[in-house]
Design a protein around this motif. Structure first.
Motif, PDB file in Angstrom:
ATOM      1  N   THR A 208     -17.959 -12.003 -11.436  1.00  0.00           N
ATOM      2  CA  THR A 208     -17.372 -11.605 -10.161  1.00  0.00           C
ATOM      3  C   THR A 208     -15.967 -12.174 -10.010  1.00  0.00           C
ATOM      4  N   PHE A 209     -15.030 -11.334  -9.680  1.00  0.00           N
ATOM      5  CA  PHE A 209     -13.661 -11.755  -9.383  1.00  0.00           C
ATOM      6  C   PHE A 209     -13.443 -11.565  -7.887  1.00  0.00           C
ATOM      7  N   GLY A 210     -12.398 -12.239  -7.358  1.00  0.00           N
ATOM      8  CA  GLY A 210     -11.982 -11.912  -5.997  1.00  0.00           C
ATOM      9  C   GLY A 210     -12.667 -12.689  -4.898  1.00  0.00           C
ATOM     10  N   CYS A 211     -12.792 -12.054  -3.740  1.00  0.00           N
ATOM     11  CA  CYS A 211     -13.117 -12.774  -2.507  1.00  0.00           C
ATOM     12  C   CYS A 211     -14.618 -12.847  -2.260  1.00  0.00           C
ATOM     13  N   GLN A 212     -14.961 -13.475  -1.135  1.00  0.00           N
ATOM     14  CA  GLN A 212     -16.370 -13.642  -0.770  1.00  0.00           C
ATOM     15  C   GLN A 212     -17.082 -12.315  -0.576  1.00  0.00           C
ATOM     16  N   MET A 213     -16.314 -11.298  -0.178  1.00  0.00           N
ATOM     17  CA  MET A 213     -16.917  -9.972  -0.010  1.00  0.00           C
ATOM     18  C   MET A 213     -17.487  -9.490  -1.340  1.00  0.00           C
ATOM     19  N   ASN A 214     -16.723  -9.705  -2.405  1.00  0.00           N
ATOM     20  CA  ASN A 214     -17.188  -9.322  -3.732  1.00  0.00           C
ATOM     21  C   ASN A 214     -18.376 -10.178  -4.158  1.00  0.00           C
ATOM     22  N   LYS A 215     -18.318 -11.466  -3.829  1.00  0.00           N
ATOM     23  CA  LYS A 215     -19.438 -12.335  -4.218  1.00  0.00           C
ATOM     24  C   LYS A 215     -20.717 -11.867  -3.528  1.00  0.00           C
TER      25      LYS A 215
ATOM     26  N   ASN B  79     -17.464  -7.151 -11.413  1.00  0.00           N
ATOM     27  CA  ASN B  79     -17.148  -6.826 -10.022  1.00  0.00           C
ATOM     28  C   ASN B  79     -15.727  -7.324  -9.776  1.00  0.00           C
ATOM     29  N   THR B  80     -14.813  -6.394  -9.578  1.00  0.00           N
ATOM     30  CA  THR B  80     -13.392  -6.661  -9.799  1.00  0.00           C
ATOM     31  C   THR B  80     -12.565  -6.773  -8.527  1.00  0.00           C
ATOM     32  N   CYS B  81     -11.378  -7.362  -8.699  1.00  0.00           N
ATOM     33  CA  CYS B  81     -10.445  -7.602  -7.592  1.00  0.00           C
ATOM     34  C   CYS B  81      -9.067  -7.092  -7.991  1.00  0.00           C
ATOM     35  N   THR B  82      -8.361  -6.503  -7.062  1.00  0.00           N
ATOM     36  CA  THR B  82      -7.020  -5.976  -7.360  1.00  0.00           C
ATOM     37  C   THR B  82      -5.976  -6.458  -6.358  1.00  0.00           C
ATOM     38  N   ILE B  83      -6.283  -7.580  -5.701  1.00  0.00           N
ATOM     39  CA  ILE B  83      -5.410  -8.045  -4.617  1.00  0.00           C
ATOM     40  C   ILE B  83      -4.015  -8.387  -5.134  1.00  0.00           C
ATOM     41  N   ARG B  84      -3.954  -8.964  -6.347  1.00  0.00           N
ATOM     42  CA  ARG B  84      -2.670  -9.234  -7.000  1.00  0.00           C
ATOM     43  C   ARG B  84      -2.769  -8.764  -8.437  1.00  0.00           C
TER      44      ARG B  84
ATOM     45  N   GLY C 269     -16.376  -2.732  -7.709  1.00  0.00           N
ATOM     46  CA  GLY C 269     -15.409  -3.455  -6.895  1.00  0.00           C
ATOM     47  C   GLY C 269     -14.074  -2.739  -6.744  1.00  0.00           C
ATOM     48  N   CYS C 270     -13.053  -3.546  -6.483  1.00  0.00           N
ATOM     49  CA  CYS C 270     -11.799  -2.994  -5.973  1.00  0.00           C
ATOM     50  C   CYS C 270     -10.929  -2.342  -7.037  1.00  0.00           C
ATOM     51  N   VAL C 271     -10.959  -2.836  -8.291  1.00  0.00           N
ATOM     52  CA  VAL C 271     -10.209  -2.135  -9.347  1.00  0.00           C
ATOM     53  C   VAL C 271     -10.857  -0.774  -9.594  1.00  0.00           C
TER      54      VAL C 271
ATOM     55  N   CYS D 157      -0.771  -4.829   1.248  1.00  0.00           N
ATOM     56  CA  CYS D 157      -2.174  -5.077   0.918  1.00  0.00           C
ATOM     57  C   CYS D 157      -2.948  -3.839   0.471  1.00  0.00           C
ATOM     58  N   VAL D 158      -3.729  -3.983  -0.600  1.00  0.00           N
ATOM     59  CA  VAL D 158      -4.539  -2.870  -1.121  1.00  0.00           C
ATOM     60  C   VAL D 158      -5.894  -2.742  -0.435  1.00  0.00           C
ATOM     61  N   VAL D 159      -6.290  -3.769   0.312  1.00  0.00           N
ATOM     62  CA  VAL D 159      -7.670  -3.777   0.804  1.00  0.00           C
ATOM     63  C   VAL D 159      -8.068  -2.508   1.567  1.00  0.00           C
ATOM     64  N   PRO D 160      -7.230  -2.019   2.511  1.00  0.00           N
ATOM     65  CA  PRO D 160      -7.661  -0.806   3.220  1.00  0.00           C
ATOM     66  C   PRO D 160      -7.862   0.382   2.262  1.00  0.00           C
TER      67      PRO D 160
ATOM     68  N   VAL E 263      -8.956   0.192  -0.825  1.00  0.00           N
ATOM     69  CA  VAL E 263     -10.120   0.047  -1.696  1.00  0.00           C
ATOM     70  C   VAL E 263     -11.416  -0.243  -0.940  1.00  0.00           C
ATOM     71  N   ARG E 264     -11.309  -0.727   0.272  1.00  0.00           N
ATOM     72  CA  ARG E 264     -12.531  -1.068   1.016  1.00  0.00           C
ATOM     73  C   ARG E 264     -12.837  -0.083   2.134  1.00  0.00           C
ATOM     74  N   GLY E 265     -11.893   0.813   2.412  1.00  0.00           N
ATOM     75  CA  GLY E 265     -12.161   1.844   3.407  1.00  0.00           C
ATOM     76  C   GLY E 265     -12.065   1.337   4.833  1.00  0.00           C
TER      77      GLY E 265
ATOM     78  N   GLY F 244     -16.389 -10.795   6.878  1.00  0.00           N
ATOM     79  CA  GLY F 244     -15.656  -9.555   7.095  1.00  0.00           C
ATOM     80  C   GLY F 244     -14.200  -9.784   6.741  1.00  0.00           C
ATOM     81  N   GLN F 245     -13.485  -8.743   6.333  1.00  0.00           N
ATOM     82  CA  GLN F 245     -12.042  -8.890   6.062  1.00  0.00           C
ATOM     83  C   GLN F 245     -11.304  -9.315   7.311  1.00  0.00           C
ATOM     84  N   ASN F 246     -11.677  -8.708   8.427  1.00  0.00           N
ATOM     85  CA  ASN F 246     -11.162  -9.108   9.741  1.00  0.00           C
ATOM     86  C   ASN F 246     -12.370  -9.291  10.606  1.00  0.00           C
TER      87      ASN F 246
HETATM   88 FE1  F3S Z   1     -11.604  -8.972  -2.108  1.00  0.00          FE
HETATM   89 FE2  F3S Z   1      -9.958  -8.655  -4.114  1.00  0.00          FE
HETATM   90 FE3  F3S Z   1     -11.200  -6.587  -3.151  1.00  0.00          FE
HETATM   91  S1  F3S Z   1      -9.684 -10.020  -2.453  1.00  0.00           S
HETATM   92  S2  F3S Z   1     -11.510  -7.046  -1.026  1.00  0.00           S
HETATM   93  S3  F3S Z   1     -12.129  -8.353  -4.138  1.00  0.00           S
HETATM   94  S4  F3S Z   1      -9.121  -6.621  -3.845  1.00  0.00           S
END
Ligand code: F3S
Ligand code: SAH
Ligand code: SF4
Length: 448
Positions: free
Chosen positions: A12-19, A49-54, A84-86, A164-167, A169-171, A200-202
């Motif tokens: 798992t990469f990225g934030c708590q949401m991904n975890k 489970n991927t992250c694309t924030i940076r 995930g996000c990628v 920010c890419v979150v909106p 990739v996360r809808g 939550g993201q917000n």
């Molecule tokens: Fe989190 Fe990275 Fe996606 S920070 S919301 S896993 S782009």
């Protein structure tokens, strides 16, 4: 025919949401009869489970994936998944880049993993990235911890911060109902968990998409109402929530946190920049003065509250003076923890197209200067713990010293002390703090 169970591995990469999503997907795989494998090289199914924030987060994925794609040539029944996000950002393009992939699935599809895998096992290469209404989770997550658990309360993000890419990739925001959230917390409590973190993201935007308004015109369901609604679940001793957006952080919420004994005095409220023009260019929707007012109000109600945040340096067009406003805010607030990052242009975001990008040298220099200040301030903040008695919820053994256990204070400081994990796991222990470091503490148990 093999008789041993098929094995799965998840990185798992990225934030708590991904975890949290990974824990649910692991639960689905175990339900399907897969057994966990720590080593990806022993697994028959690998899920990234991927992250694309940076940019660097995304690159890491490709290097891991490349290695396993090669392995597939000698082990054709290996199932390779990018979630995930990628996955959401790249979709079909990912299949062209890595043709060995069996399944590309966006974050909104996490709960559908079984369904999607069945299509894969029928011989299809599957891409699942269309926006969907997230199904209420009926699976049992395989949670990493036995003490603390994450509970999603709102998915997605309706903001449009220009970096920010979150909106994408996360809808859009989708809040779970208070009833579903409470039911999950009750189940977690019945399994012996002591702490929940609402995610939550917000998170302070919770409930804006649910029906109903009060006679005063306020949304019927807000994070504040949710805290009151879940607070009395027996067995749960601590409640946390993250991440908060300054735009929605209300005094009503602060009051609730001060009033509700289980809600911990720790607030993660990213400010991103200490300069109003940069905040405007980021489309954050608040000023640095407003941010300071929020922190002041928190400290009026809870003088000892821990404050953490995220900040970005080197946003397009950021001048030295504007960067210094970020240093100034960091200096003045005194964060317990600050996650810092150099601005990374992301595909599909407005700021990536602007022609006032800064050089990597300038960004790296500012990042280093900010980090230096952060560690000084965090050390200062740690001093207040010296000789104090703190409640620590024991989570695990200290991986570096088996004679010690570790846990967190209410303010979220990692704390070590001598003790036996078998006797102490999941217990809240009163600890006298004897040593303080910038981001962790050491102490001794009193009256064990
Ligand atoms: Fe989190 Fe990275 Fe996606 S920070 S919301 S896993 S782009
Ligand atoms: N929803 C949260 C943050 C989610 S993303 C909020 O609004 O505060 C987590 C953090 O990643 C952000 O707070 C931001 O500091 C950082 N981040 C997001 N996009 C970035 C980018 N393009 N470059 C560098 N950092 C970024
Ligand atoms: Fe990204 Fe802004 Fe949404 Fe946070 S609020 S996830 S930074 S768009």
């Amino acid at each position: 025919m093999t008789t041993s169970p098929r094995r799965y591995h998840i990185t798992t990469f990225g934030c708590q949401m991904n975890k949290a999503d990974s824990e649910r997907m692991a639960g689905i795989l175990e339900d399907m009869g897969f057994a966990f494998s720590e080593d990806p090289n022993d697994a028959d199914l690998i899920l990234y489970n991927t992250c694309t924030i940076r940019d660097n987060a995304e690159h890491k994925v490709y290097s891991y994936l490349g290695r396993q794609a090669k392995r597939k040539h000698s082990q054709p029944d290996l199932t390779l998944i990018v979630a995930g996000c990628v996955a959401q950002q790249e979709g079909e393009a990912l299949l062209r880049r890595v043709p060995e992939l069996d399944l590309v699935m966006g974050p909104q599809h996490a709960n559908r993993l079984q369904d999607l895998l069945e299509q894969v096992f029928e011989g299809n290469q599957v891409v699942a990235t269309e926006p969907v209404h997230i199904m209420e989770d009926i699976t049992k997550p395989r949670r990493d911890s036995k003490v603390t658990a994450w509970v999603n309360v709102i998915y997605g993000c309706n903001e449009r911060c220009t970096y920010c890419v979150v909106p994408n990739v996360r809808g859009v925001e989708q809040s779970r109902t208070p009833e579903a959230i409470r039911a999950e917390i009750e189940e977690i409590a019945a399994q012996g968990y002591k702490e929940v973190t609402l995610l939550g993201q917000n998170i302070d935007a919770y409930g804006r998409d649910l029906p109903g308004v009060t006679p005063e015109g306020r949304h019927l369901h807000t994070l504040t109402d949710l805290l009151y609604y879940v607070h009395d679940v027996p067995g749960i001793e601590r409640i946390r929530f993250a991440t908060s957006h300054p735009r929605y952080f209300t005094e009503r919420l602060i009051k609730a946190c001060a009033e509700l004994p289980k809600v911990c005095e720790h607030f993660h409220i990213p400010f991103q920049s200490g300069d109003n023009d940069i905040l405007k260019a980021m489309a954050r929707g608040y000023t640095q003065e407003k941010y300071r007012r929020i922190i002041d109000t928190i400290r009026q109600y809870m003088p000892d509250a821990s404050i953490s945040a995220d900040a970005i340096v080197g946003f397009p067009g950021e001048t030295e003076a504007q960067f210094e406003n970020t240093l100034k805010l960091t200096e003045d607030i005194g964060f317990d923890l600050l996650n810092t990052a150099a601005y990374s242009p992301r595909p599909g975001t407005p700021a990536a197209l602007w022609d006032n990008q800064l050089s990597e040298e300038v960004k790296a220099d500012r990042l280093q200067r900010l980090n230096h200040l952060v560690s000084i301030k965090a050390s200062d903040r740690s001093q207040r713990y010296q000789n104090r008695i703190e409640e620590v919820l024991v989570e695990d053994q200290n991986p570096k010293d088996p004679t010690q256990v570790m846990g967190r204070t209410r303010g979220n400081r990692l704390t070590f002390f001598t003790g036996n994990i078998n006797a102490l796991k999941g217990k809240i222990v009163k600890i006298k703090i004897t040593e303080v470091r910038a981001f962790s503490l050491t102490g001794e148990a009193i009256n064990l």
